[in-house]
Design an enzyme around this catalytic site. Structure first.
Site, mmCIF file in Angstrom:
data_model
loop_
_atom_site.group_PDB
_atom_site.id
_atom_site.type_symbol
_atom_site.label_atom_id
_atom_site.label_comp_id
_atom_site.label_asym_id
_atom_site.label_seq_id
_atom_site.Cartn_x
_atom_site.Cartn_y
_atom_site.Cartn_z
ATOM 1 N N CYS A 126 44.612 36.462 35.499
ATOM 2 C CA CYS A 126 45.289 36.120 36.755
ATOM 3 C C CYS A 126 46.794 36.343 36.689
ATOM 4 O O CYS A 126 47.388 36.918 37.614
ATOM 5 C CB CYS A 126 44.987 34.669 37.128
ATOM 6 S SG CYS A 126 45.142 33.522 35.738
ATOM 7 N N HIS A 235 49.887 30.358 40.561
ATOM 8 C CA HIS A 235 50.748 30.603 39.402
ATOM 9 C C HIS A 235 52.095 31.172 39.859
ATOM 10 O O HIS A 235 52.150 31.983 40.789
ATOM 11 C CB HIS A 235 50.108 31.618 38.459
ATOM 12 C CG HIS A 235 48.864 31.134 37.772
ATOM 13 N ND1 HIS A 235 48.455 29.814 37.772
ATOM 14 C CD2 HIS A 235 47.934 31.812 37.038
ATOM 15 C CE1 HIS A 235 47.332 29.703 37.067
ATOM 16 N NE2 HIS A 235 46.994 30.899 36.626
#
Length: 330
Positions: A126, A235
């Site tokens: 990711c 994130h």
């Protein structure tokens, strides 16, 4: 188009079902798949209930594509069995990412490399995905030499148990098993995945190695520090990029604003910059705080944010399937 989602009852599996529906992927038959303990459970897709089946039954049902999000061990054991049955696998785990015989794909960058022979396709980490989506157009224009990245990663990257731990700590409860070696609420852990002999974590080395493979350029030097923080929206990354060629900051912003899948949020005077709370539930990668590094030539600092369950996992996997379908590969 028969689509199997392996790990359909998990956090990312549920997000894959949501993304398939939202993007109107041409699913004619959905096959939710999970381990034995989840067989018989129900999952919802487009307002209908579907019964979870086991791995062997899923293979017998001959889906066109199977999106795996069931962990590396499951992928190593079962992806080849699906592939041998002629089923194309898009795998979310780290199991196949650095296998030289497997493609590691971010569709905006390298979907054009996929062929009918690619029966197991790896979905990248990711934190790597959101970084390379922003870096790729800049690499084409200015050529990247070196990247220094520090991440601020959501607990959702660890899974539902980590989210449960965070909220239990926030409420003062101790009835939830801890998945981190320390408290996560009101804390920051410079520790994602396991530590390796070189002093880096596995997550940090994923960013180093996957970047080179996706961008098809081993000359790009990457050094990373990956950190877990008590957020759930996505994130964030502080990225310092050194180029071979000089750049104009405003031109760089224009390039990124025009890039597919990228949203420029860069108006610091009005407190406009990417934040995970705003990226949550979105498919795009957000970039801002773009400014020249004043300490050395041809270097820029920027801030990159994306929902790790969406573009960082589910959305990217579905986009790979879209590229396969568009090119008649499934």
């Amino acid at each position: 188009m028969k689509v199997a989602v392996v790990g359909a009852t998990g956090l990312v599996g549920g997000e894959i079902l949501k993304v398939l529906a939202e993007r109107n992927f041409p699913v004619t038959e959905l096959i939710p798949v999970a381990s034995e303990r989840s067989v018989g459970k129900q999952v919802e897709f487009k307002g209908k209930q579907y019964t979870v089946v086991g791995f062997d039954d899923a293979i017998k049902m001959k889906p066109n594509v199977a999106i795996f999000s069931a962990g590396g061990g499951t992928s190593l054991a079962l992806a080849p069995k699906f592939a041998e049955a002629g089923i194309t696998v898009v795998d979310n785990s780290s199991a196949w990412r650095m296998d030289e015989t497997k493609k590691l794909v971010v569709p905006e960058i390298n979907a054009h490399t996929l062929t009918p022979e690619d029966k197991i396709i790896a979905n990248p980490n990711c934190s790597t995905i959101q970084m390379v989506v922003v870096m790729n157009p800049l690499h084409k224009k200015y050529k990247i030499k070196r990247v220094v990245v520090s991440t601020y990663q959501s607990v959702t990257g660890t899974g539902k148990a980590a989210v449960d731990q965070l909220f239990a700590e926030r409420e003062g409860r101790t009835d939830v098993p801890a998945v981190y070696p320390h408290k996560i609420d009101l804390n920051v852990l410079p520790h994602i995945d396991v530590f390796l002999d070189n002093g880096y974590t596995k997550e940090e080395m994923k960013m180093v190695n996957e970047t080179k493979k996706i961008m098809m350029d081993d000359s790009i030097q990457v050094t990373a520090t990956t950190v877990r923080i008590p957020t759930i929206g996505g994130h964030s990354e502080s990225v310092n990029i050194e180029f071979e060629n000089d750049f104009d900051v405003e031109e760089m912003k224009s390039i990124l604003a025009a890039e597919e899948g990228v949203i420029l949020q860069d108006d610091p005077k009005n407190a406009v910059y990417p934040m995970p709370i705003n990226a949550h539930g979105k498919d795009e990668v957000f970039v801002g705080r773009i400014r020249r590094d004043l300490t050395q030539p041809n270097t820029v600092n920027m801030w990159i944010v994306a929902d790790n369950l969406r573009k960082g996992a589910a959305t990217n996997a579905v986009q790979i399937c879209e590229a396969l379908a568009k090119n008649g590969l499934i």
